[in-house]
Structure formats: structure tokens, C-alpha cells
Design an enzyme around this catalytic site. Structure first.
Site, mmCIF file in Angstrom:
data_model
loop_
_atom_site.group_PDB
_atom_site.id
_atom_site.type_symbol
_atom_site.label_atom_id
_atom_site.label_comp_id
_atom_site.label_asym_id
_atom_site.label_seq_id
_atom_site.Cartn_x
_atom_site.Cartn_y
_atom_site.Cartn_z
ATOM 1 N N PRO A 134 0.794 -1.226 0.000
ATOM 2 C CA PRO A 134 0.000 0.000 0.000
ATOM 3 C C PRO A 134 0.828 1.279 0.000
ATOM 4 O O PRO A 134 1.853 1.369 0.657
ATOM 5 C CB PRO A 134 -0.840 -0.103 1.273
ATOM 6 C CG PRO A 134 -0.158 -1.091 2.127
ATOM 7 C CD PRO A 134 0.551 -2.024 1.206
ATOM 8 N N ASN A 135 0.327 2.208 -0.775
ATOM 9 C CA ASN A 135 0.839 3.575 -0.887
ATOM 10 C C ASN A 135 2.151 3.693 -1.649
ATOM 11 O O ASN A 135 2.605 4.804 -1.900
ATOM 12 C CB ASN A 135 0.956 4.238 0.489
ATOM 13 C CG ASN A 135 -0.384 4.287 1.179
ATOM 14 O OD1 ASN A 135 -1.362 4.750 0.608
ATOM 15 N ND2 ASN A 135 -0.444 3.788 2.402
ATOM 16 N N ARG B 155 11.685 4.840 12.944
ATOM 17 C CA ARG B 155 10.338 5.399 12.820
ATOM 18 C C ARG B 155 9.487 4.982 14.018
ATOM 19 O O ARG B 155 10.013 4.543 15.030
ATOM 20 C CB ARG B 155 9.736 4.966 11.484
ATOM 21 C CG ARG B 155 10.594 5.488 10.304
ATOM 22 C CD ARG B 155 10.031 5.167 8.972
ATOM 23 N NE ARG B 155 8.778 5.893 8.777
ATOM 24 C CZ ARG B 155 7.922 5.625 7.814
ATOM 25 N NH1 ARG B 155 8.185 4.654 6.948
ATOM 26 N NH2 ARG B 155 6.815 6.311 7.676
ATOM 27 N N ASN C 218 7.990 -5.663 -0.539
ATOM 28 C CA ASN C 218 7.837 -4.492 0.323
ATOM 29 C C ASN C 218 6.348 -4.408 0.623
ATOM 30 O O ASN C 218 5.583 -3.803 -0.128
ATOM 31 C CB ASN C 218 8.342 -3.224 -0.354
ATOM 32 C CG ASN C 218 8.292 -2.022 0.573
ATOM 33 O OD1 ASN C 218 7.600 -2.029 1.588
ATOM 34 N ND2 ASN C 218 9.015 -0.976 0.208
ATOM 35 N N ALA D 171 3.018 -0.909 5.037
ATOM 36 C CA ALA D 171 2.358 -0.942 6.351
ATOM 37 C C ALA D 171 1.811 -2.321 6.696
ATOM 38 O O ALA D 171 1.706 -2.665 7.882
ATOM 39 C CB ALA D 171 1.246 0.100 6.398
ATOM 40 N N HIS E 16 12.351 -2.589 2.847
ATOM 41 C CA HIS E 16 11.710 -1.307 3.182
ATOM 42 C C HIS E 16 12.638 -0.194 2.746
ATOM 43 O O HIS E 16 13.853 -0.290 2.935
ATOM 44 C CB HIS E 16 11.423 -1.212 4.679
ATOM 45 C CG HIS E 16 10.514 -2.293 5.150
ATOM 46 N ND1 HIS E 16 9.154 -2.243 4.945
ATOM 47 C CD2 HIS E 16 10.777 -3.479 5.751
ATOM 48 C CE1 HIS E 16 8.618 -3.350 5.427
ATOM 49 N NE2 HIS E 16 9.579 -4.121 5.900
ATOM 50 N N ILE E 17 12.075 0.831 2.179
ATOM 51 C CA ILE E 17 12.859 1.959 1.688
ATOM 52 C C ILE E 17 13.446 2.743 2.855
ATOM 53 O O ILE E 17 14.616 3.121 2.842
ATOM 54 C CB ILE E 17 11.976 2.862 0.787
ATOM 55 C CG1 ILE E 17 11.540 2.071 -0.452
ATOM 56 C CG2 ILE E 17 12.715 4.139 0.401
ATOM 57 C CD1 ILE E 17 10.433 2.719 -1.267
ATOM 58 N N TYR F 178 10.990 9.031 1.064
ATOM 59 C CA TYR F 178 10.923 8.048 -0.012
ATOM 60 C C TYR F 178 11.557 8.484 -1.329
ATOM 61 O O TYR F 178 11.597 7.712 -2.268
ATOM 62 C CB TYR F 178 9.458 7.662 -0.257
ATOM 63 C CG TYR F 178 8.818 7.033 0.961
ATOM 64 C CD1 TYR F 178 9.147 5.748 1.348
ATOM 65 C CD2 TYR F 178 7.901 7.733 1.727
ATOM 66 C CE1 TYR F 178 8.580 5.168 2.474
ATOM 67 C CE2 TYR F 178 7.314 7.163 2.848
ATOM 68 C CZ TYR F 178 7.669 5.879 3.214
ATOM 69 O OH TYR F 178 7.110 5.316 4.322
ATOM 70 N N HIS G 37 3.567 -4.739 9.243
ATOM 71 C CA HIS G 37 3.420 -4.608 10.685
ATOM 72 C C HIS G 37 2.034 -4.999 11.180
ATOM 73 O O HIS G 37 1.780 -4.985 12.383
ATOM 74 C CB HIS G 37 3.713 -3.163 11.095
ATOM 75 C CG HIS G 37 4.822 -2.541 10.303
ATOM 76 N ND1 HIS G 37 6.142 -2.956 10.416
ATOM 77 C CD2 HIS G 37 4.825 -1.578 9.354
ATOM 78 C CE1 HIS G 37 6.891 -2.256 9.575
ATOM 79 N NE2 HIS G 37 6.120 -1.417 8.924
ATOM 80 N N ARG H 15 6.212 0.169 13.779
ATOM 81 C CA ARG H 15 6.887 -0.271 12.555
ATOM 82 C C ARG H 15 8.072 -1.205 12.840
ATOM 83 O O ARG H 15 8.684 -1.728 11.926
ATOM 84 C CB ARG H 15 7.360 0.927 11.745
ATOM 85 C CG ARG H 15 6.229 1.773 11.221
ATOM 86 C CD ARG H 15 6.729 2.833 10.261
ATOM 87 N NE ARG H 15 5.726 3.838 10.013
ATOM 88 C CZ ARG H 15 4.760 3.755 9.096
ATOM 89 N NH1 ARG H 15 4.677 2.680 8.338
ATOM 90 N NH2 ARG H 15 3.893 4.732 8.947
ATOM 91 N N ARG I 19 4.711 11.110 -2.523
ATOM 92 C CA ARG I 19 4.479 10.972 -1.078
ATOM 93 C C ARG I 19 5.775 11.152 -0.295
ATOM 94 O O ARG I 19 6.749 10.457 -0.526
ATOM 95 C CB ARG I 19 3.915 9.574 -0.811
ATOM 96 C CG ARG I 19 3.792 9.231 0.640
ATOM 97 C CD ARG I 19 3.387 7.769 0.814
ATOM 98 N NE ARG I 19 3.376 7.433 2.217
ATOM 99 C CZ ARG I 19 3.696 6.259 2.690
ATOM 100 N NH1 ARG I 19 4.056 5.291 1.875
ATOM 101 N NH2 ARG I 19 3.666 6.039 3.979
ATOM 102 N N GLU J 66 12.415 -9.483 2.317
ATOM 103 C CA GLU J 66 11.588 -8.361 2.774
ATOM 104 C C GLU J 66 12.417 -7.086 2.646
ATOM 105 O O GLU J 66 13.589 -7.058 3.015
ATOM 106 C CB GLU J 66 11.189 -8.572 4.235
ATOM 107 C CG GLU J 66 10.403 -7.425 4.823
ATOM 108 C CD GLU J 66 10.110 -7.597 6.304
ATOM 109 O OE1 GLU J 66 9.869 -6.574 6.959
ATOM 110 O OE2 GLU J 66 10.117 -8.741 6.806
#
Length: 137
Positions: A9-10, A104, A71, A74, A97-98, A22, A77, A108, A17, A95
Site C-alpha cells: 500500500p501507498n 520510525r 515491500n 504498512a 523497506h525503503i 521516499y 506490521h 513499525r 508521497r 523483505e
């Protein structure tokens, strides 16, 4: 070698964004760069904002591809379902993540995917996808 990148998502909003986290590149532009850099790899891409579609894609490719770069954003988590899907397939999953998820919010820091992943990369920006591809080579 047949690899797929699955984004959650996103991530369709990359380039728009929160560019301070990012970056300013769209994923589609970056994906074309990856295809040019890794010409000997059959590289596919899938993105969905819908948890069930990500699970369906993992089931679809999880027995026929050489590797999956995931990736889940969200959903990493929150989704026991995606974690179970990774556990249930044969294709190894990296897995990714950027951002540095440990720099964070506390929520997360937990991943439902990591325990069943070949490895986890986070905090390297988009370069993490390239590192994940190299891990399969």
C-alpha cells in the site's frame, strides 16, 4: 532467473508521497532502471493497496519464481495473512523497506514477514531493491 518485486500500500505514490523519506522518483521509473541494469534477470513488478491481492500474488508466484522481493509497506506490521502466505510458499522472499523502519514509530519495528524471509533490507532507499536482486544472484 525469474524474480518479482511486490509492493504494498501507498508505494504507488512514490515520487509524490513524503519525498524526504521516499525520494522523488516514481517506482515505475526506477523499475525500468533495474530492468536495464539486470538484463539477464526476468524481472516482474506488481503493486497493490489491497492485502488480499498481495496474498493472491504470493500464492500465484510462490512456487514458480526464483525469488520474491516484497515491500509489504504498512501491511508488514499488521498482516498475519501476508506473513502466513510467505511461510506457505516455496519461493524465497526478501523483505525490503525503503526507510529505516527502526528509526520510525514503534509499531513499525514489528514484522510479520521477517521470520519467514530469506533476509530483510531496510533503510537503503530504493537501492535496497537492487541489493535484494543481487542477493538472489
Amino acid at each position: 532467473m525469474k524474480l518479482i518485486i511486490i509492493n504494498g500500500p501507498n508505494l504507488n505514490l512514490l515520487g509524490k508521497r513524503e519525498p524526504e523519506i521516499y525520494g522523488s522518483s516514481t517506482f515505475e521509473d526506477y523499475f525500468r532502471e533495474l530492468q536495464l541494469k539486470f538484463k539477464t534477470v526476468e524481472l516482474s513488478y506488481f503493486q497493490s493497496n489491497i492485502e488480499g491481492e498481495i496474498i493472491d500474488k504470493l500464492h500465484e508466484v510462490g512456487f514458480s519464481f526464483d525469488g520474491i522481493i516484497l515491500n509489504a509497506a504498512a501491511y508488514t506490521h499488521t498482516s498475519v495473512g501476508i506473513g502466513d502466505a510467505v511461510k506457505g510458499i516455496e519461493t524465497p522472499v526478501v523483505e525490503i523497506h525503503i526507510s529505516n523502519i527502526h528509526a520510525r514509530e514503534d509499531f513499525r519495528h514489528k514484522s510479520y514477514i521477517a521470520a519467514n524471509a530469506k533476509g530483510v533490507l531496510f533503510g537503503f532507499g530504493l537501492k535496497g531493491y537492487e541489493l535484494a536482486i543481487e542477493s538472489f544472484l
